[in-house]
Design an enzyme around this catalytic site. Sequence first.
Site, PDB file in Angstrom:
ATOM      1  N   ASN A   1      40.650  33.062  36.674  1.00 49.05           N
ATOM      2  CA  ASN A   1      40.790  33.798  35.408  1.00 49.05           C
ATOM      3  C   ASN A   1      42.239  33.620  34.958  1.00 49.05           C
ATOM      4  O   ASN A   1      43.132  34.270  35.469  1.00 49.05           O
ATOM      5  CB  ASN A   1      40.454  35.283  35.637  1.00 49.05           C
ATOM      6  CG  ASN A   1      40.688  36.120  34.387  1.00 49.05           C
ATOM      7  OD1 ASN A   1      40.907  35.577  33.296  1.00 49.05           O
ATOM      8  ND2 ASN A   1      40.642  37.433  34.538  1.00 49.05           N
TER       9      ASN A   1
ATOM     10  N   LYS B   1      43.554  34.357  32.202  1.00 50.44           N
ATOM     11  CA  LYS B   1      44.027  35.391  31.272  1.00 50.44           C
ATOM     12  C   LYS B   1      44.751  34.732  30.082  1.00 50.44           C
ATOM     13  O   LYS B   1      44.365  33.637  29.679  1.00 50.44           O
ATOM     14  CB  LYS B   1      44.898  36.408  32.004  1.00 50.44           C
ATOM     15  CG  LYS B   1      44.194  36.927  33.268  1.00 50.44           C
ATOM     16  CD  LYS B   1      44.810  38.134  33.881  1.00 50.44           C
ATOM     17  CE  LYS B   1      43.994  38.528  35.108  1.00 50.44           C
ATOM     18  NZ  LYS B   1      44.449  39.745  35.758  1.00 50.44           N
TER      19      LYS B   1
ATOM     20  N   HIS C   1      35.953  42.842  32.031  1.00 49.33           N
ATOM     21  CA  HIS C   1      37.173  42.869  32.851  1.00 49.33           C
ATOM     22  C   HIS C   1      37.923  44.179  32.608  1.00 49.33           C
ATOM     23  O   HIS C   1      37.949  44.680  31.475  1.00 49.33           O
ATOM     24  CB  HIS C   1      38.053  41.662  32.502  1.00 49.33           C
ATOM     25  CG  HIS C   1      39.162  41.476  33.484  1.00 49.33           C
ATOM     26  ND1 HIS C   1      40.318  42.215  33.427  1.00 49.33           N
ATOM     27  CD2 HIS C   1      39.280  40.666  34.565  1.00 49.33           C
ATOM     28  CE1 HIS C   1      41.103  41.866  34.435  1.00 49.33           C
ATOM     29  NE2 HIS C   1      40.495  40.916  35.137  1.00 49.33           N
TER      30      HIS C   1
ATOM     31  N   GLU D   1      40.934  44.775  32.182  1.00 49.69           N
ATOM     32  CA  GLU D   1      41.948  44.704  31.110  1.00 49.69           C
ATOM     33  C   GLU D   1      41.292  44.844  29.735  1.00 49.69           C
ATOM     34  O   GLU D   1      41.893  45.378  28.814  1.00 49.69           O
ATOM     35  CB  GLU D   1      42.743  43.395  31.246  1.00 49.69           C
ATOM     36  CG  GLU D   1      43.703  43.458  32.427  1.00 49.69           C
ATOM     37  CD  GLU D   1      44.019  42.123  33.089  1.00 49.69           C
ATOM     38  OE1 GLU D   1      43.752  41.069  32.496  1.00 49.69           O
ATOM     39  OE2 GLU D   1      44.535  42.167  34.233  1.00 49.69           O
TER      40      GLU D   1
ATOM     41  N   GLU E   1      36.235  44.241  41.188  1.00 47.59           N
ATOM     42  CA  GLU E   1      37.694  44.117  41.087  1.00 47.59           C
ATOM     43  C   GLU E   1      38.320  45.510  41.032  1.00 47.59           C
ATOM     44  O   GLU E   1      38.420  46.105  39.946  1.00 47.59           O
ATOM     45  CB  GLU E   1      38.067  43.366  39.816  1.00 47.59           C
ATOM     46  CG  GLU E   1      37.534  41.959  39.740  1.00 47.59           C
ATOM     47  CD  GLU E   1      38.380  41.095  38.823  1.00 47.59           C
ATOM     48  OE1 GLU E   1      38.928  40.098  39.308  1.00 47.59           O
ATOM     49  OE2 GLU E   1      38.529  41.434  37.641  1.00 47.59           O
TER      50      GLU E   1
ATOM     51  N   GLY F   1      46.634  42.134  40.093  1.00 46.31           N
ATOM     52  CA  GLY F   1      47.996  41.754  39.725  1.00 46.31           C
ATOM     53  C   GLY F   1      49.068  42.616  40.376  1.00 46.31           C
ATOM     54  O   GLY F   1      50.240  42.549  40.002  1.00 46.31           O
TER      55      GLY F   1
ATOM     56  N   SER G   1      44.324  40.372  43.520  1.00 47.04           N
ATOM     57  CA  SER G   1      45.360  39.817  44.403  1.00 47.04           C
ATOM     58  C   SER G   1      44.782  38.983  45.539  1.00 47.04           C
ATOM     59  O   SER G   1      45.292  39.006  46.662  1.00 47.04           O
ATOM     60  CB  SER G   1      46.265  40.925  44.941  1.00 47.04           C
ATOM     61  OG  SER G   1      46.918  41.585  43.867  1.00 47.04           O
TER      62      SER G   1
ATOM     63  N   GLY H   1      46.213  35.538  39.136  1.00 52.68           N
ATOM     64  CA  GLY H   1      47.516  34.877  39.309  1.00 52.68           C
ATOM     65  C   GLY H   1      47.463  33.583  40.112  1.00 52.68           C
ATOM     66  O   GLY H   1      48.029  32.557  39.699  1.00 52.68           O
TER      67      GLY H   1
HETATM   68  P1  PGA Z   1      44.790  38.884  40.209  1.00 52.20           P
HETATM   69  O1  PGA Z   1      43.747  39.113  39.011  1.00 52.20           O
HETATM   70  O2  PGA Z   1      44.151  37.874  41.134  1.00 52.20           O
HETATM   71  O3  PGA Z   1      46.041  38.367  39.554  1.00 52.20           O
HETATM   72  O4  PGA Z   1      44.984  40.198  40.878  1.00 52.20           O
HETATM   73  C1  PGA Z   1      42.367  39.150  39.231  1.00 52.20           C
HETATM   74  C2  PGA Z   1      41.647  39.392  37.936  1.00 52.20           C
HETATM   75  O5  PGA Z   1      42.155  40.147  37.090  1.00 52.20           O
HETATM   76  O6  PGA Z   1      40.562  38.841  37.707  1.00 52.20           O
END
Ligand code: PGA
Length: 253
Positions: free
Chosen positions: A9, A11, A98, A100, A170, A176, A216, A238
């Site tokens: 992802n 983003k 998601h 976000e 998640e 993140g 993460s 990330g």
């Molecule tokens: P992250 O994000 O691996 O940076 O924690 C995961 C996601 O939001 O899908």
Amino acid sequence: MRKKIVAGNWKMNTSLSEGVRLIDEIKTIINQQSIKPNCEIIVGVPFTHIYAISQNLKETSIFVSAQNCSEHEKGAYTGEVSASMIKSVGASFCILGHSERRQYHAETDEIIGKKIELALKNNLTPIFCCGETLEIRENNTYFKLVNSQIENALFNLSDEEFSKIIIAYEPVWAIGTGLTASPQQAQEMHYNIRELVGSKYGNNIAHNLSILYGGSCKPSNAKELFSNPDVDGGLIGGASLKANDFVEIIKSM
Ligand code: PGA
């Protein structure tokens, strides 16, 4: 047999040329290594990159995903992008719900449910995200919350429709932040999700459902997370922006 999946992802990261460069790097590294059978690789790229990256990946077994779609079919919704538009430029998956999007764009379970229906109608496989905040984790209502997210957005689907869904668990506190759910925390939630799905759609559909972990996930913890019986891969933020890390995670499937 259910699939193992690693989905990136990206983003809102990379210009188009940076994105294409990242894909080229991933392809170069992956070519030298074997990907196990029954494992699927997906990259969730910005809308603006879908066409070029789909073309770039044509001769490979890597699939392209969008990160969102409109809850409307078409019409006067300035700035929105529909599921059929996404399909028409080469994506085959769509990340929906998601945290976000829920947090910054006020997406409710109801809105996400509409998006899921439109994605399915346009032959996009939804990667449905669910997960609790730190507050919910700490007051011990996380099973209830995650179950309600799934029930509200997905449980009006038919058996045939539901069997196309991928779920990504998640925990918001792990996205993140560098904090990761422990393998036990991931496994118990994934097991709970599979049980919930089984109670509604039966054991066969539940057994074939791929449930990904996100938050993460990185090369140093992917193998341990993915070795749990109900963790079928990961949704990677990330670490999906670094070719070496992403490929290491793919190799952990
Ligand atoms: P992250 O994000 O691996 O940076 O924690 C995961 C996601 O939001 O899908």
